[in-house]
Design an enzyme around this catalytic site. Structure first.
Site, PDB file in Angstrom:
ATOM      1  N   ARG A 106       0.852  -1.181   0.000  1.00 28.91           N
ATOM      2  CA  ARG A 106       0.000   0.000   0.000  1.00 28.91           C
ATOM      3  C   ARG A 106       0.887   1.229   0.000  1.00 28.91           C
ATOM      4  O   ARG A 106       1.663   1.440   0.937  1.00 28.91           O
ATOM      5  CB  ARG A 106      -0.886  -0.034   1.243  1.00 28.91           C
ATOM      6  CG  ARG A 106      -1.965   1.008   1.237  1.00 28.91           C
ATOM      7  CD  ARG A 106      -3.063   0.690   2.240  1.00 28.91           C
ATOM      8  NE  ARG A 106      -2.622   0.663   3.616  1.00 28.91           N
ATOM      9  CZ  ARG A 106      -3.372   1.041   4.636  1.00 28.91           C
ATOM     10  NH1 ARG A 106      -4.590   1.459   4.421  1.00 28.91           N
ATOM     11  NH2 ARG A 106      -2.928   0.984   5.859  1.00 28.91           N
ATOM     12  N   THR A 110      -0.671   7.574  -1.087  1.00 30.27           N
ATOM     13  CA  THR A 110      -1.935   7.524  -1.860  1.00 30.27           C
ATOM     14  C   THR A 110      -2.844   6.382  -1.423  1.00 30.27           C
ATOM     15  O   THR A 110      -4.018   6.362  -1.788  1.00 30.27           O
ATOM     16  CB  THR A 110      -1.621   7.314  -3.356  1.00 30.27           C
ATOM     17  OG1 THR A 110      -0.941   6.045  -3.489  1.00 30.27           O
ATOM     18  CG2 THR A 110      -0.730   8.423  -3.893  1.00 30.27           C
ATOM     19  N   ASP A 202      -2.783  -2.778  12.916  1.00 30.57           N
ATOM     20  CA  ASP A 202      -2.201  -3.322  11.681  1.00 30.57           C
ATOM     21  C   ASP A 202      -2.093  -4.834  11.819  1.00 30.57           C
ATOM     22  O   ASP A 202      -1.306  -5.339  12.647  1.00 30.57           O
ATOM     23  CB  ASP A 202      -0.827  -2.694  11.428  1.00 30.57           C
ATOM     24  CG  ASP A 202      -0.277  -3.130  10.080  1.00 30.57           C
ATOM     25  OD1 ASP A 202      -0.099  -4.351   9.871  1.00 30.57           O
ATOM     26  OD2 ASP A 202      -0.051  -2.280   9.214  1.00 30.57           O
ATOM     27  N   ASP A 205       1.473  -6.381  11.280  1.00 36.31           N
ATOM     28  CA  ASP A 205       2.383  -6.073  12.392  1.00 36.31           C
ATOM     29  C   ASP A 205       2.012  -6.860  13.642  1.00 36.31           C
ATOM     30  O   ASP A 205       2.890  -7.351  14.363  1.00 36.31           O
ATOM     31  CB  ASP A 205       2.363  -4.574  12.705  1.00 36.31           C
ATOM     32  CG  ASP A 205       3.177  -3.767  11.701  1.00 36.31           C
ATOM     33  OD1 ASP A 205       4.015  -4.373  11.007  1.00 36.31           O
ATOM     34  OD2 ASP A 205       2.972  -2.553  11.616  1.00 36.31           O
TER      35      ASP A 205
END
Ligand code: URA
Length: 211
Positions: A106, A110, A202, A205
């Site tokens: 990702r 953006t 996340d 993570d």
């Protein structure tokens, strides 16, 4: 075409998801829970697999017994890297499934998905595909993954995640209304960094202890 979203409300899934959301849940526990939820979600997402009847013999009598009808094993496509956690659980339930991988990162500014890896079975055009990624956030990765898979023309595609944001569902189904979404929960919104709120943080993570 009606775009389908199925929320898997099984109590075990919901309970395990709550444990995963908690900030104090350790990396090892998070990974174990994702694995267990993967098994349960696989059970729900395969409910509609067609069956055929074949003649077999039990030790006592012949009978016509149900078996999966598809000629070819299904393909689980993991969106790397967090898809791996769901994939492992699913493969425990469907060990003969084939596996594909799509590597997308990702772009931090953006949030657009950029492909860096793509490997799927050569005969995927004869197989049903289940795409897995724990988090349907902006929907950009899921859309890019399905765009790419449609180039190789699988028989059918479903998308499975653990958590979805309403924005991700809307974006995904605007591009792919023919692909049903299965999720354990639909959360409130996406924040300005593209995180699902309240979410679980996340997923990659937390699975791998990289933060
Ligand atoms: N990816 C994650 O792992 N978590 C989010 O909240 C959004 C995207």
């Amino acid at each position: 075409m009606k775009a389908e979203v199925t929320v898997i409300e099984h109590p075990l899934v919901q309970h395990k998801l709550t444990l995963m959301r908690q900030a104090e849940t350790s990396t090892g526990k998070f990974r174990q829970l994702l694995h267990e939820i993967g098994i349960l979600l696989a059970y729900e997402v395969t409910r509609d697999l067609p069956l055929k009847y074949e003649e077999i013999k039990t030790p006592l009598a012949p009978m016509f017994a149900p078996m999966l009808a598809a000629d070819k094993k299904m393909v689980i496509v993991s969106i790397m890297r967090a898809g791996q956690g769901l994939l492992d659980g699913i493969l425990e339930l469907i060990p003969s499934a084939r596996v594909g991988h799509i590597g997308l990162y990702r772009d931090p500014i953006t949030h657009v998905a950029v492909e860096y890896y793509f490997k799927v079975p050569y005969d995927i055009d004869q197989r049903d595909v289940l795409v897995v990624d724990p988090m349907l956030a902006t929907g950009n990765s899921a859309v890019a993954a399905v765009d790419r898979l449609k180039e190789v023309n699988p028989k059918s595609i479903k998308f499975l995640c653990l958590l979805a944001a309403p924005e991700g569902i809307t974006h995904f189904h605007a591009q792919h209304p023919d692909v049903p979404i299965y999720t354990a929960a639909i959360d409130e919104y996406l924040d300005e960094n593209g995180y699902i709120i309240p979410g679980l943080g996340d997923a990659g993570d937390r699975m791998y202890g990289t933060k």
